[in-house]
Structures are given as structure tokens and as C-alpha cells.
Design a protein around this motif. Sequence first.
Motif, PDB file in Angstrom:
ATOM      1  N   MET A   1       0.830  -1.191   0.000  1.00 36.29           N
ATOM      2  CA  MET A   1       0.000   0.000   0.000  1.00 36.29           C
ATOM      3  C   MET A   1       0.880   1.262   0.000  1.00 36.29           C
ATOM      4  N   ARG A   2       0.554   2.196  -0.896  1.00 32.64           N
ATOM      5  CA  ARG A   2       1.351   3.439  -0.982  1.00 32.64           C
ATOM      6  C   ARG A   2       0.447   4.616  -0.629  1.00 32.64           C
ATOM      7  N   LEU A   3       0.804   5.275   0.457  1.00 36.75           N
ATOM      8  CA  LEU A   3      -0.077   6.310   0.994  1.00 36.75           C
ATOM      9  C   LEU A   3       0.639   7.632   1.184  1.00 36.75           C
ATOM     10  N   ILE A   4      -0.149   8.699   1.130  1.00 40.50           N
ATOM     11  CA  ILE A   4       0.355  10.022   1.510  1.00 40.50           C
ATOM     12  C   ILE A   4      -0.551  10.548   2.612  1.00 40.50           C
ATOM     13  N   LEU A   5       0.065  11.085   3.665  1.00 44.37           N
ATOM     14  CA  LEU A   5      -0.709  11.768   4.702  1.00 44.37           C
ATOM     15  C   LEU A   5      -0.438  13.264   4.568  1.00 44.37           C
ATOM     16  N   LEU A   6      -1.512  14.028   4.390  1.00 48.10           N
ATOM     17  CA  LEU A   6      -1.383  15.482   4.280  1.00 48.10           C
ATOM     18  C   LEU A   6      -2.026  16.139   5.500  1.00 48.10           C
ATOM     19  N   GLY A   7      -1.608  17.363   5.769  1.00 52.22           N
ATOM     20  CA  GLY A   7      -2.209  18.098   6.880  1.00 52.22           C
ATOM     21  C   GLY A   7      -1.187  19.061   7.450  1.00 52.22           C
ATOM     22  N   PRO A   8      -1.650  20.115   8.122  1.00 47.24           N
ATOM     23  CA  PRO A   8      -0.728  21.125   8.649  1.00 47.24           C
ATOM     24  C   PRO A   8       0.157  20.589   9.776  1.00 47.24           C
ATOM     25  N   PRO A   9       1.190  21.361  10.158  1.00 44.25           N
ATOM     26  CA  PRO A   9       2.037  20.944  11.273  1.00 44.25           C
ATOM     27  C   PRO A   9       1.185  20.773  12.528  1.00 44.25           C
ATOM     28  N   GLY A  10       1.376  19.670  13.220  1.00 41.16           N
ATOM     29  CA  GLY A  10       0.619  19.454  14.449  1.00 41.16           C
ATOM     30  C   GLY A  10      -0.697  18.735  14.205  1.00 41.16           C
ATOM     31  N   ALA A  11      -0.976  18.332  12.965  1.00 39.25           N
ATOM     32  CA  ALA A  11      -2.262  17.687  12.654  1.00 39.25           C
ATOM     33  C   ALA A  11      -2.306  16.242  13.130  1.00 39.25           C
ATOM     34  N   GLY A  12      -1.125  15.665  13.416  1.00 33.08           N
ATOM     35  CA  GLY A  12      -1.099  14.269  13.869  1.00 33.08           C
ATOM     36  C   GLY A  12      -0.642  13.301  12.789  1.00 33.08           C
ATOM     37  N   LYS A  13      -0.015  13.812  11.738  1.00 32.67           N
ATOM     38  CA  LYS A  13       0.440  12.942  10.640  1.00 32.67           C
ATOM     39  C   LYS A  13       1.424  11.887  11.139  1.00 32.67           C
ATOM     40  N   GLY A  14       2.385  12.319  11.964  1.00 34.27           N
ATOM     41  CA  GLY A  14       3.411  11.396  12.450  1.00 34.27           C
ATOM     42  C   GLY A  14       2.803  10.278  13.281  1.00 34.27           C
ATOM     43  N   THR A  15       1.879  10.638  14.177  1.00 29.69           N
ATOM     44  CA  THR A  15       1.222   9.645  15.037  1.00 29.69           C
ATOM     45  C   THR A  15       0.465   8.633  14.196  1.00 29.69           C
ATOM     46  N   GLN A  16      -0.288   9.124  13.226  1.00 27.97           N
ATOM     47  CA  GLN A  16      -1.081   8.204  12.394  1.00 27.97           C
ATOM     48  C   GLN A  16      -0.180   7.390  11.463  1.00 27.97           C
ATOM     49  N   ALA A  17       0.897   8.000  10.979  1.00 30.49           N
ATOM     50  CA  ALA A  17       1.808   7.274  10.089  1.00 30.49           C
ATOM     51  C   ALA A  17       2.429   6.095  10.839  1.00 30.49           C
ATOM     52  N   GLU A  18       2.778   6.324  12.109  1.00 35.11           N
ATOM     53  CA  GLU A  18       3.363   5.233  12.909  1.00 35.11           C
ATOM     54  C   GLU A  18       2.388   4.071  13.055  1.00 35.11           C
ATOM     55  N   ARG A  19       1.136   4.413  13.298  1.00 35.07           N
ATOM     56  CA  ARG A  19       0.113   3.358  13.441  1.00 35.07           C
ATOM     57  C   ARG A  19      -0.076   2.602  12.136  1.00 35.07           C
ATOM     58  N   LEU A  20      -0.106   3.329  11.023  1.00 33.12           N
ATOM     59  CA  LEU A  20      -0.282   2.679   9.715  1.00 33.12           C
ATOM     60  C   LEU A  20       0.917   1.795   9.388  1.00 33.12           C
ATOM     61  N   MET A  21       2.080   2.253   9.810  1.00 33.15           N
ATOM     62  CA  MET A  21       3.313   1.494   9.568  1.00 33.15           C
ATOM     63  C   MET A  21       3.213   0.128  10.250  1.00 33.15           C
ATOM     64  N   LYS A  22       2.765   0.150  11.516  1.00 33.60           N
ATOM     65  CA  LYS A  22       2.641  -1.110  12.266  1.00 33.60           C
ATOM     66  C   LYS A  22       1.551  -1.988  11.661  1.00 33.60           C
ATOM     67  N   LYS A  23       0.439  -1.367  11.328  1.00 33.18           N
ATOM     68  CA  LYS A  23      -0.706  -2.139  10.828  1.00 33.18           C
ATOM     69  C   LYS A  23      -0.401  -2.803   9.488  1.00 33.18           C
ATOM     70  N   HIS A  24       0.261  -2.076   8.585  1.00 35.63           N
ATOM     71  CA  HIS A  24       0.455  -2.595   7.223  1.00 35.63           C
ATOM     72  C   HIS A  24       1.869  -3.121   6.971  1.00 35.63           C
ATOM     73  N   GLY A  25       2.755  -2.949   7.964  1.00 37.86           N
ATOM     74  CA  GLY A  25       4.122  -3.442   7.793  1.00 37.86           C
ATOM     75  C   GLY A  25       4.870  -2.743   6.668  1.00 37.86           C
TER      76      GLY A  25
END
Length: 195
Positions: A1-25
Motif C-alpha cells: 500500500m502506498r499512501l500520503i498523509l497530508l495536513g498542517p504541522p501538528g495535525a497528527g500525521k506522524g502519530t497516524q503514520a506510525e500506526r499505519l506502519m505497524k498495521k500494514h508493515g
Amino acid sequence: MRLILLGPPGAGKGTQAERLMKKHGIPQLSTGDMLRAAVKAGTPVGLKAKALMDAGSLVPDDVVVGIIADRLNEDDAHNGFILDGFPRTVAQAEALDKMLAQKDMALDGIVELKVDETALLARIEKRARETVAAGGTVRADDNAEAFKKRLQDYRAMTAPVSAYYASHGALKAVDGMAAIDSVSQAIDEALSAKA
Ligand code: AMP
């Protein structure tokens, strides 16, 4: 899966990216993390980027496009990736399109975290306090002045990236103000709605 997370600084992109990383490997490719590592290591890229990053300014497109081009060639990115903090300009989005086309790869999802901008500075300040409490070092750009510049650049240069992907019909918006678990769930739903 190839994804892009967009959103302003502080939107939570890093937190969600970490979760997606674990979920999808699949790896989280954060240009901010890669640039901070380059600054720490004192590489030529790091030396070029440091003052710009500290001031909350964007690093030139050719620098970040080069970083991503190299990173996409690494083995772990072949099965997918989550881009966090890239692309931040339309020129970067166009460069990414070209890179992926050359590799015969397509994006599976582009998710934008929608947030109330008035809440963002408080989130950034909270992140700084939590980092200190955990014994870590606060990011040089997690302060009110640099944040103002980051938000200005987001509005001027990165908001058009959402419009760019929306015009290609691939953008999904998610409420980034909800609790972390609810945001993760909304992202999952947005991604499976595509399939
Ligand atoms: P981030 O960790 O995503 O908030 O990025 C921290 C800083 O790194 C930004 O404020 C920019 O100075 C720089 N940076 C990260 N990604 C990019 C990008 N795609 N384009 C330009 N500058 C970037």
C-alpha cells in the motif's frame, strides 16, 4: 500500500503514520525525520537544511525530492510506504508523480487530516512539554515563532497540494480533531472505501 498523509504541522500525521506502519508493515517516510537525522549527522544536506528548518521555513524542493528518490529505491519501500510531510509543494507532488510513473507504481490513497488551525499551536506546545517530560530534546521548530512560519508556508505552498490531488480525484479528508483512535479508524475506513 502506498499512501500520503497530508495536513498542517501538528495535525497528527506522524502519530497516524506510525500506526499505519505497524498495521500494514510498510515504512513511514518522513522527510522531516530524515532531514533531522541529516542535521544531526552533519551531512551536506543537513548543513544546508538546518537554519531553514530552525526558522520553520521549507527546505528547497530539489533537496527533499532527492532524499525521497533515494529512499524509494531502498528495499523496504518496494512493498509500500507512508509519506509523512512530503509532498509539501505542488512541484514536489509533480516530481513524485514522475518518480512513481518511472517505477510503474501508483498511489493507493491520499488522506488529508483536517484540523482547526486555532488548536494547532496548543498541540505543538503540548508535544514539546511531553518530549521534555520523557527526557527527550524539543524540536528547534516547535516554538510559537517557527510555528507561525510553518503554518504560513502550509497555507501558501502545501494547501495547493491537496487541491492538486483533489483534482485527480484521489483525495480523502478525515477529521483530525477527533481522538487518536477515532482518527485511525476514519483513515482505515477512507482507505477501504477506495478498494
Ligand atoms: P516536519 O517534521 O514534517 O514538521 O518537518 C520539519 C521541517 O523539515 C519543516 O518545517 C521543513 O523545514 C523541513 N521539511 C520537511 N519536509 C519537507 C518538505 N517536503 N519540503 C520542504 N521542507 C521540508
